[in-house]
Design a protein around this motif. Structure first.
Motif, PDB file in Angstrom:
ATOM      1  N   ASN A   1       0.826  -1.215   0.000  1.00  0.00           N
ATOM      2  CA  ASN A   1       0.000   0.000   0.000  1.00  0.00           C
ATOM      3  C   ASN A   1       0.859   1.263   0.000  1.00  0.00           C
ATOM      4  OD1 ASN A   1      -2.227  -1.631   0.155  1.00  0.00           O
ATOM      5  ND2 ASN A   1      -2.856  -1.030   2.206  1.00  0.00           N
ATOM      6  N   GLU A   2       1.915   1.249   0.826  1.00  0.00           N
ATOM      7  CA  GLU A   2       2.693   2.466   1.050  1.00  0.00           C
ATOM      8  C   GLU A   2       3.787   2.683   0.021  1.00  0.00           C
ATOM      9  OE1 GLU A   2       0.795   4.291   2.902  1.00  0.00           O
ATOM     10  OE2 GLU A   2       2.539   5.172   3.894  1.00  0.00           O
ATOM     11  N   ALA A   3       4.418   1.592  -0.379  1.00  0.00           N
ATOM     12  CA  ALA A   3       5.566   1.727  -1.283  1.00  0.00           C
ATOM     13  C   ALA A   3       5.496   0.621  -2.328  1.00  0.00           C
ATOM     14  CB  ALA A   3       6.853   1.630  -0.473  1.00  0.00           C
ATOM     15  N   PRO A   4       4.496   0.680  -3.220  1.00  0.00           N
ATOM     16  CA  PRO A   4       4.263  -0.425  -4.152  1.00  0.00           C
ATOM     17  C   PRO A   4       5.486  -0.734  -5.008  1.00  0.00           C
ATOM     18  CG  PRO A   4       2.719   1.407  -4.548  1.00  0.00           C
ATOM     19  CD  PRO A   4       3.533   1.777  -3.371  1.00  0.00           C
ATOM     20  N   GLY A   5       6.330   0.267  -5.213  1.00  0.00           N
ATOM     21  CA  GLY A   5       7.522   0.040  -6.048  1.00  0.00           C
ATOM     22  C   GLY A   5       8.566  -0.811  -5.354  1.00  0.00           C
ATOM     23  N   GLU A   6       8.530  -0.869  -4.025  1.00  0.00           N
ATOM     24  CA  GLU A   6       9.638  -1.504  -3.288  1.00  0.00           C
ATOM     25  C   GLU A   6       9.529  -3.024  -3.229  1.00  0.00           C
ATOM     26  OE1 GLU A   6      10.843  -0.134   0.488  1.00  0.00           O
ATOM     27  OE2 GLU A   6      10.837   1.972  -0.079  1.00  0.00           O
ATOM     28  N   GLY A   7       8.323  -3.513  -3.092  1.00  0.00           N
ATOM     29  CA  GLY A   7       8.140  -4.969  -3.051  1.00  0.00           C
ATOM     30  C   GLY A   7       8.789  -5.636  -1.861  1.00  0.00           C
ATOM     31  N   ARG A   8       8.718  -5.017  -0.698  1.00  0.00           N
ATOM     32  CA  ARG A   8       9.294  -5.667   0.497  1.00  0.00           C
ATOM     33  C   ARG A   8       8.367  -6.802   0.961  1.00  0.00           C
ATOM     34  NH1 ARG A   8      12.871  -2.299   4.124  1.00  0.00           N
ATOM     35  NH2 ARG A   8      13.295  -0.361   3.010  1.00  0.00           N
ATOM     36  N   TYR A   9       8.946  -7.944   1.250  1.00  0.00           N
ATOM     37  CA  TYR A   9       8.103  -9.077   1.650  1.00  0.00           C
ATOM     38  C   TYR A   9       8.768 -10.014   2.656  1.00  0.00           C
ATOM     39  CZ  TYR A   9      11.030 -11.751  -1.534  1.00  0.00           C
ATOM     40  OH  TYR A   9      12.105 -12.323  -2.145  1.00  0.00           O
ATOM     41  N   LYS A  10      10.066  -9.867   2.899  1.00  0.00           N
ATOM     42  CA  LYS A  10      10.742 -10.878   3.731  1.00  0.00           C
ATOM     43  C   LYS A  10      10.582 -10.598   5.224  1.00  0.00           C
ATOM     44  CE  LYS A  10      14.299 -11.716   0.301  1.00  0.00           C
ATOM     45  NZ  LYS A  10      15.616 -11.270  -0.152  1.00  0.00           N
ATOM     46  N   THR A  11      10.489 -11.683   5.972  1.00  0.00           N
ATOM     47  CA  THR A  11      10.517 -11.615   7.436  1.00  0.00           C
ATOM     48  C   THR A  11      11.861 -12.179   7.888  1.00  0.00           C
ATOM     49  OG1 THR A  11       8.126 -11.888   7.686  1.00  0.00           O
ATOM     50  CG2 THR A  11       9.491 -12.545   9.556  1.00  0.00           C
ATOM     51  N   ILE A  12      12.547 -11.430   8.719  1.00  0.00           N
ATOM     52  CA  ILE A  12      13.780 -11.960   9.317  1.00  0.00           C
ATOM     53  C   ILE A  12      13.437 -12.452  10.723  1.00  0.00           C
ATOM     54  CG2 ILE A  12      16.094 -11.397  10.160  1.00  0.00           C
ATOM     55  CD1 ILE A  12      16.390  -9.484   7.832  1.00  0.00           C
ATOM     56  N   GLY A  13      13.592 -13.745  10.940  1.00  0.00           N
ATOM     57  CA  GLY A  13      13.350 -14.339  12.258  1.00  0.00           C
ATOM     58  C   GLY A  13      14.663 -14.878  12.814  1.00  0.00           C
ATOM     59  N   ARG A  14      14.571 -15.566  13.936  1.00  0.00           N
ATOM     60  CA  ARG A  14      15.801 -16.072  14.558  1.00  0.00           C
ATOM     61  C   ARG A  14      15.775 -17.592  14.673  1.00  0.00           C
ATOM     62  NH1 ARG A  14      15.590 -12.280  19.632  1.00  0.00           N
ATOM     63  NH2 ARG A  14      13.612 -13.362  19.728  1.00  0.00           N
ATOM     64  N   TYR A  15      16.944 -18.171  14.541  1.00  0.00           N
ATOM     65  CA  TYR A  15      17.044 -19.616  14.722  1.00  0.00           C
ATOM     66  C   TYR A  15      16.572 -19.990  16.128  1.00  0.00           C
ATOM     67  CZ  TYR A  15      19.546 -20.077  10.361  1.00  0.00           C
ATOM     68  OH  TYR A  15      19.877 -20.055   9.034  1.00  0.00           O
ATOM     69  N   PHE A  16      15.962 -21.153  16.220  1.00  0.00           N
ATOM     70  CA  PHE A  16      15.475 -21.745  17.482  1.00  0.00           C
ATOM     71  C   PHE A  16      14.255 -21.027  18.055  1.00  0.00           C
ATOM     72  CE2 PHE A  16      19.942 -22.903  17.138  1.00  0.00           C
ATOM     73  CZ  PHE A  16      19.827 -24.281  17.184  1.00  0.00           C
ATOM     74  N   ALA A  17      13.703 -20.048  17.304  1.00  0.00           N
ATOM     75  CA  ALA A  17      12.493 -19.381  17.795  1.00  0.00           C
ATOM     76  C   ALA A  17      11.278 -20.229  17.449  1.00  0.00           C
ATOM     77  CB  ALA A  17      12.360 -18.009  17.152  1.00  0.00           C
ATOM     78  N   TYR A  18      10.221 -20.050  18.219  1.00  0.00           N
ATOM     79  CA  TYR A  18       8.930 -20.661  17.875  1.00  0.00           C
ATOM     80  C   TYR A  18       7.907 -19.546  17.735  1.00  0.00           C
ATOM     81  CZ  TYR A  18       4.804 -23.612  17.845  1.00  0.00           C
ATOM     82  OH  TYR A  18       3.635 -24.230  17.466  1.00  0.00           O
ATOM     83  N   HIS A  19       7.208 -19.546  16.599  1.00  0.00           N
ATOM     84  CA  HIS A  19       6.187 -18.510  16.386  1.00  0.00           C
ATOM     85  C   HIS A  19       4.841 -19.095  15.984  1.00  0.00           C
ATOM     86  CE1 HIS A  19       9.027 -15.323  17.017  1.00  0.00           C
ATOM     87  NE2 HIS A  19       9.847 -15.834  16.113  1.00  0.00           N
ATOM     88  N   GLY A  20       4.724 -20.424  16.003  1.00  0.00           N
ATOM     89  CA  GLY A  20       3.423 -20.994  15.699  1.00  0.00           C
ATOM     90  C   GLY A  20       3.527 -22.239  14.849  1.00  0.00           C
ATOM     91  N   THR A  21       2.369 -22.783  14.542  1.00  0.00           N
ATOM     92  CA  THR A  21       2.290 -24.128  13.982  1.00  0.00           C
ATOM     93  C   THR A  21       1.848 -24.166  12.526  1.00  0.00           C
ATOM     94  OG1 THR A  21       1.484 -26.317  14.608  1.00  0.00           O
ATOM     95  CG2 THR A  21      -0.113 -24.543  14.709  1.00  0.00           C
ATOM     96  N   THR A  22       1.435 -23.034  11.975  1.00  0.00           N
ATOM     97  CA  THR A  22       1.063 -23.007  10.549  1.00  0.00           C
ATOM     98  C   THR A  22       2.339 -23.056   9.710  1.00  0.00           C
ATOM     99  OG1 THR A  22       1.158 -20.606  10.511  1.00  0.00           O
ATOM    100  CG2 THR A  22      -0.979 -21.592  11.030  1.00  0.00           C
ATOM    101  N   LEU A  23       2.198 -23.328   8.416  1.00  0.00           N
ATOM    102  CA  LEU A  23       3.407 -23.467   7.599  1.00  0.00           C
ATOM    103  C   LEU A  23       4.257 -22.195   7.616  1.00  0.00           C
ATOM    104  CD1 LEU A  23       2.098 -25.542   4.550  1.00  0.00           C
ATOM    105  CD2 LEU A  23       3.518 -26.319   6.447  1.00  0.00           C
TER     106      LEU A  23
END
Ligand SMILES: Cc1ncc(COP(=O)(O)O)c(C=O)c1O
Length: 464
Positions: free
Chosen positions: A138-160
């Motif tokens: 919505n804000e910066a359609p030209g940029e195409g940002r999509y990645k999430t940076i997470g951490r090894y050994f973290a748990y954030h849920g059970t969905t894919l």
């Protein structure tokens, strides 16, 4: 209503037969469950009862969630009254309890947020990923940002997607491959076992530099958000250095990346503050909340977004900026009404302060266990604590899976439930504690005493 602690062999037999014939359980091996099934029938305070009438002091508040304790029958009353008034309507319309709850949560966060309701912690994080992506679309359609940076050994849920964002190999391996490079990982801030082999403070926060390096390596114009749980639970309760989260926030701001904080366990008093990130004076853009929001009396969770993010979803209908997702039960009136009362109870009974006070008391008790050579580290904040067990304090070699499981089983036989961190291969040697915030001093003493005996028994076996 039957008394919560009354033995009921008939009920037990009935449940076991029906269950074994029909239920598929999470995480546990059915062959093992069949041998010693537990049928839970009631709970009061920090104690649960099974159908044999056996009482267990629940050092894990269920799955880190029954913050106000068991047996609050007034919440049943609240749910019943709300269901008589209005049981359900989709949250594309408004309803009073959900609006009240959103106002309450926003207030607890200090204001400046809007709340999107879902039903579980996994969904809260998942909606967070989607909101971050759509924010940039919505804000910066030209940029195409999509990645999430997470951490090894973290748990954030059970969905894919939440599994992909997390970093627990053992939880993912049966489902891989999990898709493309949307989820990138950096080293976790586990100071007792620093992934860089360094020591704090001379490490100069190498784990934070790792995040900046990863953003640069991926290309900042592709990175939507950094996802962190303030105090990591799954990896054996890892409390980062005080500067960690503020430094992560600075990096996010520097590269225009959103800060997404997972408060699913940390939130609602667990760590001795209302939210884990409030220990570190940061201002997240996206916050996932669940568990303690209703103390699990009914399922409800939420993705909370700062107003700068919320504003990106405003516009003319024709612009299509609105949130492009829905879940049937989001903003459920009965669940929201129960959550509102749950939070009121938490505030009326000052359970957040109590978590800080009892947390200190429990930690002091657990530290007395350091005289056992097999206790490598005791750490945590509030009533979220871990005791890492090692074969040798110098080498920090973790105890084996069977040894730590022996400690858990020993405690259970003594009527005390403790957890075991699920960090996988390298990090499953930590006993986790996350009791209801109403736990008493005597109950803390009992946990410490029982763990002491269990660790001594484990040590004796190791020496034999
Ligand atoms: C930190 C964290 N995030 C997310 C989740 C997922 O929550 P749920 O099981 O409600 O989907 C959990 C569950 O334990 C969790 O510990």
């Amino acid at each position: 209503m039957r008394p919560t602690n009354a033995p009921d062999p008939e009920l037990r037999a009935k449940v076991v037969k029906r269950d074994i014939d029909n239920v598929l359980h999470p995480l546990v091996q059915h062959r093992q469950l069949e041998k010693s099934p537990t049928v839970v029938t009631g709970g009061q305070g920090s104690t649960i009862y099974d159908a044999d009438g056996t009482a267990y002091l629940d050092g894990m508040a269920g799955l880190w969630c029954v913050n106000i304790g068991y047996g609050r029958t007034e919440l049943a009353q609240v749910a019943a009254e709300q269901m008589q008034q209005l049981a359900y309507y989709p949250h594309t319309a408004m309803n009073l309890p959900a609006a009240q709850l959103a106002e309450q949560v926003n207030g607890l966060l200090g204001g400046g947020y809007h709340v999107y309701f879902v039903n579980s912690g996994s969904e809260a994080n998942e909606a967070g990923f989607k909101i971050a992506r759509q924010y940039y679309k919505n804000e910066a359609p030209g940029e195409g940002r999509y990645k999430t940076i997470g951490r090894y050994f973290a748990y954030h849920g059970t969905t894919l997607s939440t599994l992909a964002a997390g970093g627990m190999g053992e939880r993912k391996m049966k489902f891989e491959p999990l898709g493309g490079g949307d989820f990138v990982h950096v080293a976790q801030p586990t100071c007792y076992r620093c992934p860089f082999g360094l020591s704090y403070p001379s490490c100069n926060l190498a784990c934070v530099k790792n995040i900046e390096n990863t953003i640069l390596g991926e290309g900042p114009e592709t990175v939507a958000e950094v996802l962190v749980e303030p105090i990591m639970s799954g990896v054996g309760i890892a409390v980062p250095p005080d500067e960690y989260l503020p430094e992560v926030e600075k990096i996010c701001r520097k590269y225009g990346v959103l800060l997404h904080v997972d408060e699913v366990i940390n939130g609602f008093g667990r760590t001795g503050k209302l939210f884990g990130h409030q220990h570190y004076n940061v201002s997240p853009d996206i916050i996932a909340i669940a568990k303690g929001i209703s103390s699990a009396y009914l399922p409800i969770a939420a993705t909370v977004v700062k107003n700068n993010v919320f504003n990106a979803f405003l516009g003319e209908v024709s612009e299509g900026r609105h949130v492009v997702q829905v879940n049937t039960y989001g903003g459920h009136p009965a669940a929201a009404a129960v959550a509102v009362r749950n939070i009121e109870i938490m505030l009326e009974e000052k359970l957040v302060d109590r978590a800080a006070e009892m947390g200190k008391y429990l930690m002091d008790g657990l530290r007395t266990l350091l005289h056992h050579p097999w206790v490598g580290d005791v750490r945590g904040k509030g009533l979220l604590q871990g005791i890492e067990l090692v074969k040798d304090r110098q080498t920090k070699e973790p105890v084996d899976g069977t040894q730590i499981q022996g400690v858990v089983d020993f405690c259970r036989k003594q009527g005390v439930i403790v957890g075991r961190s699920g960090g996988g291969r390298n990090y499953s040697n930590t006993i986790a504690l996350s009791p209801p915030l109403v736990i008493t001093r005597a109950e803390c003493d009992r946990i410490v005493e029982t763990l002491g005996k269990a660790i001594a028994a484990m040590g004796a076996q190791m020496l034999a």
